[in-house]
Design an enzyme around this catalytic site. Sequence first.
Site, PDB file in Angstrom:
ATOM      1  N   GLY A 154       0.819  -1.208   0.000  1.00  0.00           N
ATOM      2  CA  GLY A 154       0.000   0.000   0.000  1.00  0.00           C
ATOM      3  C   GLY A 154       0.853   1.258   0.000  1.00  0.00           C
ATOM      4  N   ASP A 155       1.961   1.231   0.730  1.00  0.00           N
ATOM      5  CA  ASP A 155       2.889   2.367   0.746  1.00  0.00           C
ATOM      6  C   ASP A 155       3.554   2.532  -0.620  1.00  0.00           C
ATOM      7  OD1 ASP A 155       2.301   2.374   3.513  1.00  0.00           O
ATOM      8  OD2 ASP A 155       3.921   0.937   3.860  1.00  0.00           O
TER       9      ASP A 155
END
Length: 314
Positions: A250-251
Amino acid sequence: MIYTVTLNPSIDYVMECEKIEEGKLNRSKNEKIFAGGKGINVSVMLNNLGLKSMATGFAAGFTGRELVNIVESQNIRQSFVFVENSFTRINVKIKGEIETEINGEGPFVSKEDFNRLLECFDGLKSDDLVIMSGSVPKSEVENMYDAMAERLCVKGIRFIADTTGENLKSVLKYRPLMVKPNKAELEELFNYEINSIEEIISCAGKLKVLGAENVLVSMGEKGAALITSDGEALLCGAPKGKKVNTVGSGDAMVAGWTAGIINYGKNTEALALSVACGSASAFCEGLASKEQVMTLYNDVKNMVVKGVDEKCGL
């Protein structure tokens, strides 16, 4: 310059064990140490894509010093604020027949500590970008995200917020450049179960109405949805591959969207690069290299569609 903020970073201590027997002495066959934290992951992915950033946040004690050493060893500039009388948390991740994680709590951050972090923003310029990610540490300060967003807004600095719940709600009034919830976080925010792409787009649209310029929703194996600053809804499917490790994917998506906007200036390319970064990172140990990302990007950019596509249904 891009600045990433990790308020409660960690040292991630990963141990691999063939078998875990409860109540007995167990020995690992391999150990690794990483600098953990969502903002740090964003800085690493940006660096892999060829974009420099400055990583900041709070660090403490001997583990904080090691955190800084690891970050700097990855060719990332840092300006962490050191907190006294504590230490940066250690997250233990045990990999075996099943995976077990024990996450530390982290240091206590005083108002004075937090004000020192806010002062780091005072030298920023209007063309700088701040990416704020992750959880908050124990603190006297009631809402760190709100305070940071207000400070940046007053100075006219653009920011991205990748956080959840009340922290996310509180920054919307300051018009973040982008927010990145996932499906579960949208369900938490709006207190109902989401069962379709149409509902995801509807919820993302509500976040835009509340102030977010762009809303990127990660959907795992289904790809991602993006509500753009001009109100356009874009969808992008995810490429196929063997999932190895989803930690940090997600990052990586946040870094990919940021790099896409900076390098290409187009929403379709930014969404495609975001999905390529998230997927490539899920298909390997750690965060993906630029080569791994671009191999997927050439396929993913043809998967971006406008509006709701039934092929992307949940």
